[in-house]
Design a protein around this motif. Sequence first.
Motif, PDB file in Angstrom:
ATOM      1  N   TYR A  34       4.721  12.858   5.070  1.00 31.15           N
ATOM      2  CA  TYR A  34       5.562  11.803   5.626  1.00 31.15           C
ATOM      3  C   TYR A  34       4.732  10.832   6.472  1.00 31.15           C
ATOM      4  N   LEU A  37       2.773   8.694   4.145  1.00 30.26           N
ATOM      5  CA  LEU A  37       3.681   7.755   3.490  1.00 30.26           C
ATOM      6  C   LEU A  37       4.068   6.617   4.429  1.00 30.26           C
ATOM      7  N   ALA A  38       4.300   6.939   5.718  1.00 29.15           N
ATOM      8  CA  ALA A  38       4.640   5.894   6.689  1.00 29.15           C
ATOM      9  C   ALA A  38       3.480   4.927   6.864  1.00 29.15           C
ATOM     10  N   ALA A  40       1.129   4.310   4.642  1.00 29.39           N
ATOM     11  CA  ALA A  40       0.994   3.536   3.403  1.00 29.39           C
ATOM     12  C   ALA A  40       2.034   2.421   3.337  1.00 29.39           C
ATOM     13  N   ILE A  41       3.269   2.721   3.754  1.00 25.98           N
ATOM     14  CA  ILE A  41       4.314   1.697   3.744  1.00 25.98           C
ATOM     15  C   ILE A  41       3.972   0.583   4.728  1.00 25.98           C
ATOM     16  N   SER A  42       3.481   0.951   5.913  1.00 20.71           N
ATOM     17  CA  SER A  42       3.117  -0.064   6.914  1.00 20.71           C
ATOM     18  C   SER A  42       1.997  -0.956   6.393  1.00 20.71           C
ATOM     19  N   GLY A  44       1.270  -1.472   3.302  1.00 23.52           N
ATOM     20  CA  GLY A  44       1.807  -2.264   2.205  1.00 23.52           C
ATOM     21  C   GLY A  44       2.549  -3.500   2.682  1.00 23.52           C
ATOM     22  N   PHE A  45       3.397  -3.326   3.711  1.00 24.08           N
ATOM     23  CA  PHE A  45       4.108  -4.478   4.260  1.00 24.08           C
ATOM     24  C   PHE A  45       3.137  -5.482   4.887  1.00 24.08           C
TER      25      PHE A  45
END
Length: 430
Positions: A34, A37-38, A40-42, A44-45
Amino acid sequence: MTEPTPGITEAAGVDRLRAGLKRRHARESRFRTYGLLAIAISIGFLLLLLGRIIEQGHTAFYAHTVTVPVYLDPARIDRAYPAGTNFEKLVAEQVLVRFGVEDDAAETQATAMRRLFSSELKYRIAERLQRQPGLIGETLPIAAPMSDEADLYFRGQITRATPSIQRRLSDQQLDWLDRMNAEGAVSAHFNMALFTNGDSTEPELAGVAGAVVGSALMLLVTALIAIPLGVGAAVYLEEFSPRNRLTDLIEVNINNLAAVPSIVYGLLGLSLFINWMHLPRSSPLVGGLVLALMALPTIIIATRSSLKAVPPSIREAALAMGASRTQTVFQHTLPLAMPGVMTGSIISMAHALGETAPLLLIGMVSFVPGIPTGIDQPTGALPSLIYIWENASERAFHERTAAAILVLLAFMIVMNAAAIVLRRRFERRW
């Protein structure tokens, strides 16, 4: 000796222990997943945001010109005052003649042709003739800067498929641009005007120089006021002030001020510095004072944290050697805390550089075409310039908005990188 629990064998206990460990390891693995993933999402944005800004703003860093031969007719040029000549019309008429437009039609179509060139054209020719008046009467190749709409067409942001209501160029004007391009007269070059010009109502002439200078002057005022006051206040509160209710109240209020919205500081600056002290509106002086008030809590908190990080043994050793309390603080404690102090100060300056709301309230949202030369002159700043350009009606200003954002991000990245380098360079581990 403790008796074993009835019904539970040694093997069953081992199995339960292994199952519990397996569940713990699975929870730990899920938590790490998790977390990754957090992150990676940050990222990515962040990449999506930067990619969108770069995609929209990279075209503002180059511009197009069209090189055309122009006969500098002595009958139409005032030798004493070349700037009074309508060079735009002169160039437009000669280009139309080259395109085979009849003389009777050239007069009516000259206005449409003139709209393809920037108003900068007449100033370039006038300056050249002032330096070399002997060129009058000759035919010279003139690199004519394109207007904002023509520039957008060559960049592909305007096409023939674009509805006519969404573009100011007619199909005939697009035909002229295509013909110029087919003849090899159109060339692209680095848009130096973006960095050397001040703001302008014409997008192709607008630049960030005035805003960059205004932001630099504001940061200078902010640094000269906030850093000495913030460091001095932190040193007193941490090293000299008595521990009582008054100092506790001051510390709580400093922590609260660090969380106050920036627009409140703008209202304070408007009422205090402009309405009461009557300082010049829209000036770097007022902007720097407002940003200094906003940066003070951050500098004080960062400096106090750095002072607390210095081991007490340093103070005790200095006092044991006969140093006074003042000598201990300014010759031993503060120098050792200086990496943290510099880091906090630079980060607070970088934060102040990107503030917009306080600047809008003190009038730095006004259109200021020139480049300031003093802290008491009206000017803009990079955040307020971005706000102005984004709300402009011309399409070409939007790409310049993204370009100005990239310039602002570059300044902030440099300042934050400097803070990291200074901290790693001078940091000591105890």
